[in-house]
Enzyme design. Sequence first.
Site, short mmCIF file in Angstrom:
data_model
loop_
_atom_site.label_atom_id
_atom_site.label_comp_id
_atom_site.label_asym_id
_atom_site.label_seq_id
_atom_site.Cartn_x
_atom_site.Cartn_y
_atom_site.Cartn_z
N ASP A 1 -6.31 0.79 -2.58
CA ASP A 1 -5.34 0.76 -1.48
C ASP A 1 -5.69 -0.44 -0.60
O ASP A 1 -6.71 -1.10 -0.80
CB ASP A 1 -5.45 2.06 -0.65
CG ASP A 1 -4.47 2.09 0.53
OD1 ASP A 1 -3.30 1.73 0.35
OD2 ASP A 1 -4.89 2.45 1.65
N SER A 2 -4.84 -0.67 0.40
CA SER A 2 -5.13 -1.76 1.33
C SER A 2 -6.30 -1.44 2.25
O SER A 2 -6.88 -2.33 2.86
CB SER A 2 -3.89 -2.02 2.21
OG SER A 2 -3.59 -0.85 2.95
N TYR B 1 -0.75 -4.12 4.04
CA TYR B 1 0.06 -4.64 2.93
C TYR B 1 1.56 -4.54 3.27
O TYR B 1 2.38 -5.25 2.71
CB TYR B 1 -0.18 -3.80 1.67
CG TYR B 1 -1.40 -4.18 0.86
CD1 TYR B 1 -2.36 -5.06 1.34
CD2 TYR B 1 -1.58 -3.64 -0.42
CE1 TYR B 1 -3.47 -5.38 0.57
CE2 TYR B 1 -2.66 -3.97 -1.20
CZ TYR B 1 -3.62 -4.84 -0.70
OH TYR B 1 -4.70 -5.16 -1.48
N GLY B 2 1.88 -3.60 4.15
CA GLY B 2 3.27 -3.21 4.38
C GLY B 2 4.20 -4.29 4.85
O GLY B 2 5.41 -4.21 4.65
N GLU C 1 -6.10 2.92 10.76
CA GLU C 1 -7.28 2.08 10.44
C GLU C 1 -8.24 2.02 11.64
O GLU C 1 -9.43 1.88 11.48
CB GLU C 1 -6.85 0.67 10.02
CG GLU C 1 -6.17 0.58 8.66
CD GLU C 1 -7.12 0.69 7.45
OE1 GLU C 1 -8.28 0.26 7.57
OE2 GLU C 1 -6.68 1.22 6.41
N CYS D 1 -1.45 3.44 -3.15
CA CYS D 1 -0.78 2.71 -2.08
C CYS D 1 0.70 2.66 -2.44
O CYS D 1 1.06 2.21 -3.55
CB CYS D 1 -1.36 1.30 -2.02
SG CYS D 1 -0.46 0.19 -0.93
N ASN D 2 1.53 3.15 -1.55
CA ASN D 2 2.97 3.16 -1.83
C ASN D 2 3.53 1.75 -1.94
O ASN D 2 4.37 1.46 -2.78
CB ASN D 2 3.72 3.92 -0.74
CG ASN D 2 3.47 5.41 -0.80
OD1 ASN D 2 4.27 6.16 -1.32
ND2 ASN D 2 2.34 5.86 -0.27
N THR D 3 3.07 0.87 -1.04
CA THR D 3 3.60 -0.50 -1.01
C THR D 3 3.29 -1.21 -2.33
O THR D 3 4.18 -1.82 -2.94
CB THR D 3 2.99 -1.28 0.17
OG1 THR D 3 3.02 -0.45 1.34
CG2 THR D 3 3.74 -2.57 0.43
N CYS E 1 3.38 6.71 2.69
CA CYS E 1 2.31 5.73 2.88
C CYS E 1 1.03 6.57 2.85
O CYS E 1 0.97 7.61 3.53
CB CYS E 1 2.45 5.01 4.22
SG CYS E 1 1.02 4.01 4.65
N THR E 2 0.07 6.13 2.08
CA THR E 2 -1.11 6.99 1.88
C THR E 2 -1.97 7.13 3.15
O THR E 2 -2.86 7.98 3.20
CB THR E 2 -1.98 6.46 0.71
OG1 THR E 2 -2.27 5.07 0.94
CG2 THR E 2 -1.26 6.62 -0.60
N HIS E 3 -1.68 6.32 4.16
CA HIS E 3 -2.37 6.51 5.45
C HIS E 3 -1.82 7.73 6.22
O HIS E 3 -2.53 8.29 7.04
CB HIS E 3 -2.19 5.27 6.34
CG HIS E 3 -3.03 4.09 5.95
ND1 HIS E 3 -2.83 3.36 4.81
CD2 HIS E 3 -4.10 3.51 6.59
CE1 HIS E 3 -3.72 2.37 4.76
NE2 HIS E 3 -4.50 2.44 5.83
#
Length: 278
Positions: free
Chosen positions: A17-18, A49-50, A159, A80-82, A191-193
């Site tokens: 992921d980012s 990344y988004g 983050e 990561c979805n993006t 979004c995985t966040h």
Amino acid sequence: MTEKIESIRNAPIGVFDSGVGGLTVAREIIRQMPDEGIIYFGDTARVPYGNKSKDTITRYSRQIIRFLKTRQVKAIVIACNTASAYALEEVKKDLDIPILGVIRAGAVSAVKATQNGKVGIIGTEGTIRSGIYETVIKEMMPSARVSGKACPLLVPLVEEGLLHDSVTDEIASRYLSELKAKYVDTLVLGCTHYPLLRSTIKRLMGEDVTLINPAYETAIELKALLEKEDLICCPGVCQPQEKYQFYVSDLAEKFTNFASSILPQQVKETKKIDIENY
Ligand code: DGL
């Protein structure tokens, strides 16, 4: 020959992921497949990344895949979805090991969950702009009404560890009001966040809205894929101290602390690598 196959089966799964968001997917893989080893990479030097282009995200994804392959992973999950939206189809073309993203899993879960056919998607600008959730949901449910909302400020807030904070509440509330007004009964945390903000999002959307965390279905999909490819590891083979390994492109210590608060066990060490070398 048999030995070689054994060693491939017992190799770890690469997850990336980012930043810290993909840990929500790693956590689910650990829950559902506790024998499997994981090599996690968080691209903390280049998050988010988004708001980046498809070309950039595809280049980043290729570099990370090259790095993960140096660690002999047997399969890769783009947590990561993006990157799933932008790069999965591209990188799949020249990869000789199984790879999967998180979008299909999220879309399948949303279609299963919705009663009124009104599905909301929250994600990064890139994921929402790609329209990929709408496309995949409509393939399965042509009558669905899908509304997407980009929530670019949520990733930096996560983050920064501001998971329970009035600033996060205020920003999330502004983003979500639009989807509330559309009476969605299902909301994909695209979004995985975002699963890390689940309680805030649940409170703002209300009890009647089902929240979808694609991580759960992704882990199910991963298990089925490993079974199909005869890649399930032998129980008890992975040594506990090496079972989960963490790499980032920057700020390793900060990541270690965050990961320890999300995963079921303490993370002892995160290694920093220069991803531009891959
Ligand atoms: N967590 C990632 C996603 O699912 C990326 C978020 C970001 O870096 O902008 O899209």
